[in-house]
Scaffold this active site. Structure first.
Site, PDB file in Angstrom:
ATOM      1  N   GLU A   1       1.689  -3.478   4.485  1.00  0.00           N
ATOM      2  CA  GLU A   1       2.409  -2.441   4.335  1.00  0.00           C
ATOM      3  C   GLU A   1       2.715  -2.068   2.626  1.00  0.00           C
ATOM      4  OE1 GLU A   1       6.450   0.120   3.824  1.00  0.00           O
ATOM      5  OE2 GLU A   1       5.773  -1.725   2.693  1.00  0.00           O
TER       6      GLU A   1
ATOM      7  N   ASP B   1       3.971  -8.603   4.461  1.00  0.00           N
ATOM      8  CA  ASP B   1       3.543  -8.895   3.299  1.00  0.00           C
ATOM      9  C   ASP B   1       4.634  -8.424   2.183  1.00  0.00           C
ATOM     10  OD1 ASP B   1       3.215  -5.912   4.156  1.00  0.00           O
ATOM     11  OD2 ASP B   1       2.126  -5.843   2.252  1.00  0.00           O
TER      12      ASP B   1
END
Length: 422
Positions: free
Chosen positions: A185, A90
């Site tokens: 994350e 991400d």
């Protein structure tokens, strides 16, 4: 045993792989209640699974939570600890990750880099000290309207290219290696549902750091604090002496925070802080979210006490107004775990030295997936990926630094095998 000279490898594909990955929008969402927070993160994860399977990693798969797991089989008779390399797919919601257009600025010679889609976005040589070490390198940026995504698609691309090279160079001896790619994350949920039993690794390395040659074994310890203020709402036409707006109380709390200390903008190195990240609400009710950070875990409670005293002092000015104060543990300083396994850092530092870089041991003013993984039972320092100016339009990375990161991964794998023969 005569070992293959890993540094002679030149058939890298990491830059091309990286530029392909950054064009896939994987921005996470801190307000979502689903996991992963955005389904589009799986678009990249599915591609990774397909590419890993094409390399011959037959167990590569995407699970229901958006984690990619894969195994590179051992090619040695030695008993080598199973190690894991991990990165997150991400990108930060702080800046758009949609329609990223990566650009290569070849043979960089120290000039300011003007990004074409918004010429007001300029990566200035005198404002980015690490550019001094990039002369002659090929610098990759976005076009000026988005972040680049080097955090952490650089790490993803580097692990993927290292996996390809390990599979195509059997002369590089190594034990069993696990690969893990995580979602979310950037919103603090990256390892929420990871299955460490299925992963089956003894030690790990996240490839999510910054400057080439660095390896980090220390993070902040982190708590989140949610403060909800209950005001007194009255029709504004009849409010004199009766209304106490929760939103104004919240604003006073923000205004009373320390101005010259305990904030991100006034601290550096090992200094911690109290940082409001979001305020929302209205007259009746308002909410402020804080992050509390320090390398010394014991100081978190001290900072939370300071914050609560500020809130109590402000709320006391408003009769009838009340508040709640909820603390949630986020992650802890991974050094508390890593110091118990010095061999992990020793291998990482030696690997960096073998690629021709001067190893630099650093602390992070932040956290990584490795922070939580370490406390979950997978001790996991953070190795450089090579990116700079994360989370913004000026993000940049060097093709040559990414290649050094790939070589570092290969050396880490090789050194663990080498040491297991002693």
């Amino acid at each position: 045993m005569i070992y293959f000279d890993i540094n002679k490898i030149s058939d890298f594909q990491v830059a091309e792989r990286f530029m392909r990955y950054v064009q896939i929008d994987t921005e996470s969402d801190s307000h979502a209640t689903s996991f992963p927070s955005t389904e589009k993160q799986k678009d990249l994860s599915r591609l990774l699974v397909s590419e890993l399977q094409q390399m011959g990693l037959t167990d590569a798969h995407l699970d229901e939570y958006g984690y990619v797991y894969a195994t590179i089989p051992s090619n040695t008779d030695r008993e080598v600890p199973v190690i894991c390399f991990c990165s997150h797919v991400d990108t930060s919601p702080d800046c758009s990750g949609k329609d990223v257009k990566p650009l290569v600025h070849a043979d960089y010679q120290g000039q300011d880099i003007v990004l074409p889609d918004d010429p007001s976005v300029i990566i200035k040589y005198n404002e980015h000290p690490d550019l001094e070490h990039q002369l002659g390198h090929d610098i990759i940026t976005a076009s000026g309207t988005t972040l680049l995504g080097a955090d952490d698609k650089a790490g993803v691309a580097e692990i993927m290219d290292a996996a390809r090279l390990l599979m195509s160079h059997p002369e590089i001896k190594h034990g069993e290696i696990k690969l893990l790619f995580t979602p979310d994350e950037e919103v603090g949920q990256g390892v929420e549902y990871v299955d460490l039993k299925k992963l089956g690794a003894r030690f790990g390395y996240t490839i999510d750091g910054e400057k080439a040659g660095t390896i980090e074994d220390e993070t902040f310890s982190a708590d989140g604090v949610r403060v909800v203020i209950q005001g007194i709402s009255v029709h504004p036409g009849f409010a004199k002496g009766k209304m106490f707006s929760a939103l104004k109380v919240a604003a006073d709390i923000i205004a009373d925070l320390p101005k010259d200390k305990l904030s991100p903008e006034t601290t550096a190195e090992k200094e911690g802080f109290i940082h409001p990240t979001e305020m929302k609400g209205g007259v009746d009710k308002a909410e402020i979210n804080f992050i509390i950070r320090d390398h010394n875990t014991a100081k978190l409670a001290e900072y939370e006490d300071i914050l609560q005293r500020i809130i109590e002092h402000v709320v006391a000015r408003y009769p009838g107004v009340s508040y709640t104060f909820d603390v949630k543990e986020q992650y802890r300083n991974m050094k508390e775990v890593l110091d118990q396994y010095p061999e992990i850092m020793e291998v990482g530092l030696e690997a960096i030295k073998r690629v021709g870089l001067a190893p630099e041991r650093r602390s992070i003013r932040g956290g990584t997936d490795g922070s939580r993984l370490s406390f979950m039972g997978l001790p996991c320092p953070n190795v450089f990926a090579g990116g700079h100016a994360f989370h913004g339009k000026m993000e940049w990375i060097s093709k040559q630094d990414m290649e050094k990161a790939v070589l570092t991964i290969l050396h880490i794998a090789s050194i663990w095998e080498e040491r297991s023969g002693k």
